[in-house]
Design a protein around this motif. Structure first.
Motif, PDB file in Angstrom:
ATOM      1  N   ASN A 293      31.868  36.223  28.041  1.00 59.60           N
ATOM      2  CA  ASN A 293      31.911  36.817  29.365  1.00 59.60           C
ATOM      3  C   ASN A 293      32.955  37.939  29.394  1.00 59.60           C
ATOM      4  O   ASN A 293      34.048  37.801  28.877  1.00 59.60           O
ATOM      5  N   GLY A 294      32.574  39.072  30.009  1.00 63.76           N
ATOM      6  CA  GLY A 294      33.483  40.208  30.108  1.00 63.76           C
ATOM      7  C   GLY A 294      33.326  41.226  29.009  1.00 63.76           C
ATOM      8  O   GLY A 294      33.925  42.310  29.073  1.00 63.76           O
ATOM      9  N   THR A 295      32.504  40.925  27.981  1.00 58.82           N
ATOM     10  CA  THR A 295      32.270  41.890  26.905  1.00 58.82           C
ATOM     11  C   THR A 295      31.609  43.140  27.473  1.00 58.82           C
ATOM     12  O   THR A 295      30.727  43.061  28.327  1.00 58.82           O
ATOM     13  N   ARG A 296      32.056  44.318  27.005  1.00 59.24           N
ATOM     14  CA  ARG A 296      31.509  45.577  27.512  1.00 59.24           C
ATOM     15  C   ARG A 296      31.095  46.478  26.357  1.00 59.24           C
ATOM     16  O   ARG A 296      31.643  46.406  25.257  1.00 59.24           O
ATOM     17  N   LEU A 297      30.115  47.351  26.630  1.00 65.30           N
ATOM     18  CA  LEU A 297      29.634  48.329  25.661  1.00 65.30           C
ATOM     19  C   LEU A 297      29.485  49.678  26.355  1.00 65.30           C
ATOM     20  O   LEU A 297      28.882  49.754  27.437  1.00 65.30           O
ATOM     21  N   ASP A 298      30.014  50.732  25.753  1.00 62.80           N
ATOM     22  CA  ASP A 298      29.803  52.078  26.276  1.00 62.80           C
ATOM     23  C   ASP A 298      28.399  52.529  25.915  1.00 62.80           C
ATOM     24  O   ASP A 298      27.957  52.386  24.775  1.00 62.80           O
ATOM     25  N   MET A 299      27.710  53.106  26.885  1.00 61.14           N
ATOM     26  CA  MET A 299      26.329  53.534  26.727  1.00 61.14           C
ATOM     27  C   MET A 299      26.194  55.020  27.068  1.00 61.14           C
ATOM     28  O   MET A 299      27.127  55.622  27.609  1.00 61.14           O
ATOM     29  N   PRO A 300      25.032  55.647  26.771  1.00 57.71           N
ATOM     30  CA  PRO A 300      24.847  57.067  27.111  1.00 57.71           C
ATOM     31  C   PRO A 300      24.972  57.332  28.608  1.00 57.71           C
ATOM     32  O   PRO A 300      24.899  56.433  29.431  1.00 57.71           O
ATOM     33  N   TRP A 301      25.154  58.632  28.934  1.00 58.85           N
ATOM     34  CA  TRP A 301      25.236  59.091  30.318  1.00 58.85           C
ATOM     35  C   TRP A 301      26.382  58.440  31.079  1.00 58.85           C
ATOM     36  O   TRP A 301      26.280  58.138  32.260  1.00 58.85           O
ATOM     37  N   GLU A 302      27.498  58.207  30.373  1.00 60.12           N
ATOM     38  CA  GLU A 302      28.715  57.671  30.993  1.00 60.12           C
ATOM     39  C   GLU A 302      28.442  56.372  31.751  1.00 60.12           C
ATOM     40  O   GLU A 302      28.888  56.175  32.875  1.00 60.12           O
ATOM     41  N   THR A 303      27.672  55.504  31.103  1.00 60.64           N
ATOM     42  CA  THR A 303      27.423  54.178  31.671  1.00 60.64           C
ATOM     43  C   THR A 303      28.050  53.123  30.757  1.00 60.64           C
ATOM     44  O   THR A 303      28.329  53.379  29.586  1.00 60.64           O
ATOM     45  N   VAL A 304      28.249  51.948  31.320  1.00 61.58           N
ATOM     46  CA  VAL A 304      28.830  50.833  30.575  1.00 61.58           C
ATOM     47  C   VAL A 304      27.989  49.592  30.851  1.00 61.58           C
ATOM     48  O   VAL A 304      27.588  49.341  31.991  1.00 61.58           O
ATOM     49  N   ALA A 305      27.703  48.828  29.794  1.00 62.91           N
ATOM     50  CA  ALA A 305      26.985  47.560  29.937  1.00 62.91           C
ATOM     51  C   ALA A 305      27.976  46.414  29.805  1.00 62.91           C
ATOM     52  O   ALA A 305      28.864  46.443  28.951  1.00 62.91           O
ATOM     53  N   TYR A 306      27.838  45.400  30.657  1.00 60.94           N
ATOM     54  CA  TYR A 306      28.766  44.268  30.705  1.00 60.94           C
ATOM     55  C   TYR A 306      28.007  42.952  30.656  1.00 60.94           C
ATOM     56  O   TYR A 306      26.895  42.842  31.187  1.00 60.94           O
ATOM     57  N   LYS A 307      28.637  41.948  30.045  1.00 54.70           N
ATOM     58  CA  LYS A 307      28.167  40.565  30.191  1.00 54.70           C
ATOM     59  C   LYS A 307      29.016  39.921  31.282  1.00 54.70           C
ATOM     60  O   LYS A 307      30.245  39.846  31.169  1.00 54.70           O
ATOM     61  N   GLU A 308      28.364  39.494  32.354  1.00 57.74           N
ATOM     62  CA  GLU A 308      29.068  38.873  33.480  1.00 57.74           C
ATOM     63  C   GLU A 308      28.405  37.548  33.819  1.00 57.74           C
ATOM     64  O   GLU A 308      27.422  37.506  34.553  1.00 57.74           O
ATOM     65  N   TYR A 309      28.913  36.480  33.239  1.00 61.11           N
ATOM     66  CA  TYR A 309      28.388  35.146  33.486  1.00 61.11           C
ATOM     67  C   TYR A 309      26.888  35.116  33.182  1.00 61.11           C
ATOM     68  O   TYR A 309      26.486  35.350  32.047  1.00 61.11           O
ATOM     69  N   LYS A 311      24.668  37.217  34.150  1.00 60.37           N
ATOM     70  CA  LYS A 311      24.088  38.543  34.344  1.00 60.37           C
ATOM     71  C   LYS A 311      24.424  39.487  33.195  1.00 60.37           C
ATOM     72  O   LYS A 311      25.442  39.349  32.524  1.00 60.37           O
ATOM     73  N   ILE A 312      23.553  40.483  32.991  1.00 55.78           N
ATOM     74  CA  ILE A 312      23.882  41.688  32.241  1.00 55.78           C
ATOM     75  C   ILE A 312      23.875  42.830  33.245  1.00 55.78           C
ATOM     76  O   ILE A 312      22.880  43.032  33.960  1.00 55.78           O
ATOM     77  N   VAL A 313      24.987  43.525  33.312  1.00 58.94           N
ATOM     78  CA  VAL A 313      25.179  44.571  34.314  1.00 58.94           C
ATOM     79  C   VAL A 313      25.333  45.915  33.609  1.00 58.94           C
ATOM     80  O   VAL A 313      26.040  46.018  32.610  1.00 58.94           O
ATOM     81  N   ILE A 314      24.674  46.934  34.132  1.00 61.40           N
ATOM     82  CA  ILE A 314      24.856  48.303  33.649  1.00 61.40           C
ATOM     83  C   ILE A 314      25.336  49.128  34.831  1.00 61.40           C
ATOM     84  O   ILE A 314      24.725  49.118  35.902  1.00 61.40           O
ATOM     85  N   ALA A 315      26.458  49.803  34.643  1.00 58.13           N
ATOM     86  CA  ALA A 315      27.076  50.538  35.747  1.00 58.13           C
ATOM     87  C   ALA A 315      27.567  51.893  35.270  1.00 58.13           C
ATOM     88  O   ALA A 315      27.850  52.092  34.089  1.00 58.13           O
ATOM     89  N   LYS A 316      27.641  52.812  36.204  1.00 59.21           N
ATOM     90  CA  LYS A 316      28.222  54.110  35.906  1.00 59.21           C
ATOM     91  C   LYS A 316      29.729  53.952  35.773  1.00 59.21           C
ATOM     92  O   LYS A 316      30.368  53.302  36.608  1.00 59.21           O
ATOM     93  N   ALA A 317      30.276  54.508  34.715  1.00 63.08           N
ATOM     94  CA  ALA A 317      31.701  54.356  34.442  1.00 63.08           C
ATOM     95  C   ALA A 317      32.527  55.037  35.527  1.00 63.08           C
ATOM     96  O   ALA A 317      32.171  56.103  36.021  1.00 63.08           O
ATOM     97  N   ARG A 318      33.628  54.388  35.901  1.00 63.47           N
ATOM     98  CA  ARG A 318      34.553  54.961  36.882  1.00 63.47           C
ATOM     99  C   ARG A 318      35.926  55.090  36.260  1.00 63.47           C
ATOM    100  O   ARG A 318      36.399  54.201  35.565  1.00 63.47           O
TER     101      ARG A 318
END
Length: 444
Positions: A293-309, A311-318
């Motif tokens: 839980n909490g593992t993250r991966l940087d993805m194209p177009w300034e997005t980040v993928a996360y493992k959250e319990y 869920k798998i979440v993909i969000a725009k990086a801030r």
């Protein structure tokens, strides 16, 4: 048969253009887009639709680029076609945004298209993609690594807005139409520059393939049609994903890898990302299922993928907010992209996410900011621990922690807006009239 049907048959036209539509036709000045514009000029009235031409001058080829746009404008004026022109400094934007010139040019065009739709100036955008373009796109995707959805190629219609009336028409048929109509056009000299991957395929690879397989483009497109049919079936069997334009997520529930990767691709689409997501990216994100839980991966177009319990979440990086705002009571303002209010408590029961503090217990010099390493927090029920550990106990995802607004002095946190207050600033009683009580509210 009408000359217009030599380019686009009636069935295709009526499927893509409806009565009452206002269509913005993207025109660069080349053969393909000039043919499409000419077809609309002949056929739109019969379809009960209106149209106009839109051109984006990218600033890539200097005077030649400007001349192309002037040519399109003159072509439209000579035929009484409404024209809208836009200018963008693509080379400068590409350098500033760390993108290729091709990527930035596409972004600028689609930003213009979006503006036209958002301002209700048109209902659809027509582009001149044709069968050979589709074959080139599919081949590029295969070479870069793609899944079934990418293998399906360019769609004839996307989002009910973008239409490609020429998608089943070959380049040769378009050239025949242009010659028969005596249409003028502009040649883009960069189309001969094989530094660009598409040009390399178009000018060198595909002609070589066609020496042995003359119907190569048609065969590739047939494969795409089969892939598209399979894609439609799989789509009907794929669970939904969720999102708000800034974040998209799926729920991990033992689904097969194929279905999981389809959901991941759809998450990217929820964020408005339709290109540069390859099979290898989907594989990497899918591997998060077995990650901590909490593992993250940087993805194209300034997005980040996360493992959250679950869920798998993909969000725009801030970018993490580093500044702070001095807390003066009462307070209403923006902090780290959120609107925060700290106002006198009115005695009504706090709503979910609202907090009540005794402001007399806040130290002089307290500020509003994002969390920092070394922050500590005394829980409402007592016991001091690192802020990070407290947020872990509350099961607040790592992705969201840097977006939280805290009130602190030095490294001591007194409240986390929308989450909790420290024991050190709690009100002895919400019914008390002897305390300086304030209610905290926050919203994105």
């Amino acid at each position: 048969m009408a000359m217009s049907e030599l380019l686009i048959n009636k069935d295709v036209a009526e499927r893509l253009v409806c009565k009452g539509d206002v269509v913005a036709v993207a025109v660069s000045g080349g053969k393909d887009s000039i043919a499409l514009l000419d077809w609309f000029n002949d056929s739109a009235a019969d379809l009960g639709a209106e149209f106009f031409a839109v051109n984006v001058e990218h600033g890539i080829r200097g005077a030649a680029s400007v001349a192309d746009s002037e040519f399109v404008k003159d072509f439209c004026e000579s035929r009484g076609i409404r024209f809208m022109g836009y200018v963008a400094d693509v080379p400068s934007l590409a350098r500033a945004n760390g993108k290729t010139v091709e990527q930035q040019a596409r972004d600028c065009r689609y930003a213009v298209f979006k503006e036209l739709v958002d301002r209700k100036m048109c209902t659809k955008i027509a582009t001149a993609h044709h069968m050979d373009d589709n074959a080139e796109t599919i081949l590029m995707r295969i070479l870069r690594g793609t899944g079934l959805k990418g293998l399906a190629g360019i769609s004839e219609q996307r989002e009910g807005i973008y239409i490609r009336p020429l998608l089943k028409v070959s380049r040769a048929a378009i050239e025949e139409y242009v010659a028969a109509r005596g249409l003028p056009f502009r040649e883009d000299e960069t189309n001969k520059d094989n530094m660009y991957r598409r040009n390399f395929l178009r000018n060198q690879v595909i002609p070589l393939i066609k020496t042995q397989y003359p119907e190569a483009e048609k065969s590739i497109v047939r494969l795409a049609e089969i892939a598209a049919e399979s894609e439609r079936y799989l789509k009907s069997k794929t669970p939904p994903v969720f999102g708000d334009g800034k974040t998209a997520y799926l729920i991990v529930n033992g689904q097969e890898p194929l279905i999981l990767k389809r959901q991941i691709a759809e998450c990217f689409e929820r964020l408005g990302i339709y290109s540069d997501i390859e099979q290898r990216h989907l594989d990497l994100v899918a591997d998060l299922v077995g990650a901590e839980n909490g593992t993250r991966l940087d993805m194209p177009w300034e997005t980040v993928a996360y493992k959250e319990y679950e869920k798998i979440v993909i969000a725009k990086a801030r970018e993490k907010q580093k500044d702070y705002v001095k807390l003066t009571l009462p307070f209403r303002g923006a902090v780290a992209g959120k609107t925060l209010t700290v106002l006198p408590y009115d005695g009504r029961r706090p709503k979910k996410g609202q907090l009540v503090i005794n402001a007399d217990k806040l130290p002089e010099g307290a500020v509003l900011r994002c969390r920092r390493d070394g922050d500590v927090f005394t829980k409402f029920g007592g016991g001091t621990k690192s802020l990070g550990d407290f947020l872990t106990d509350k099961k607040i995802p790592l992705r969201l922690r840097d977006e939280l607004v805290v009130c602190a002095k030095d490294n001591v946190v007194y409240f986390i807006a929308g989450v909790e207050i420290s024991s050190s600033v709690k009100a002895d009683s919400l019914a008390s009239t002897n305390e300086n009580l304030y209610i905290i509210s926050t919203e994105d």
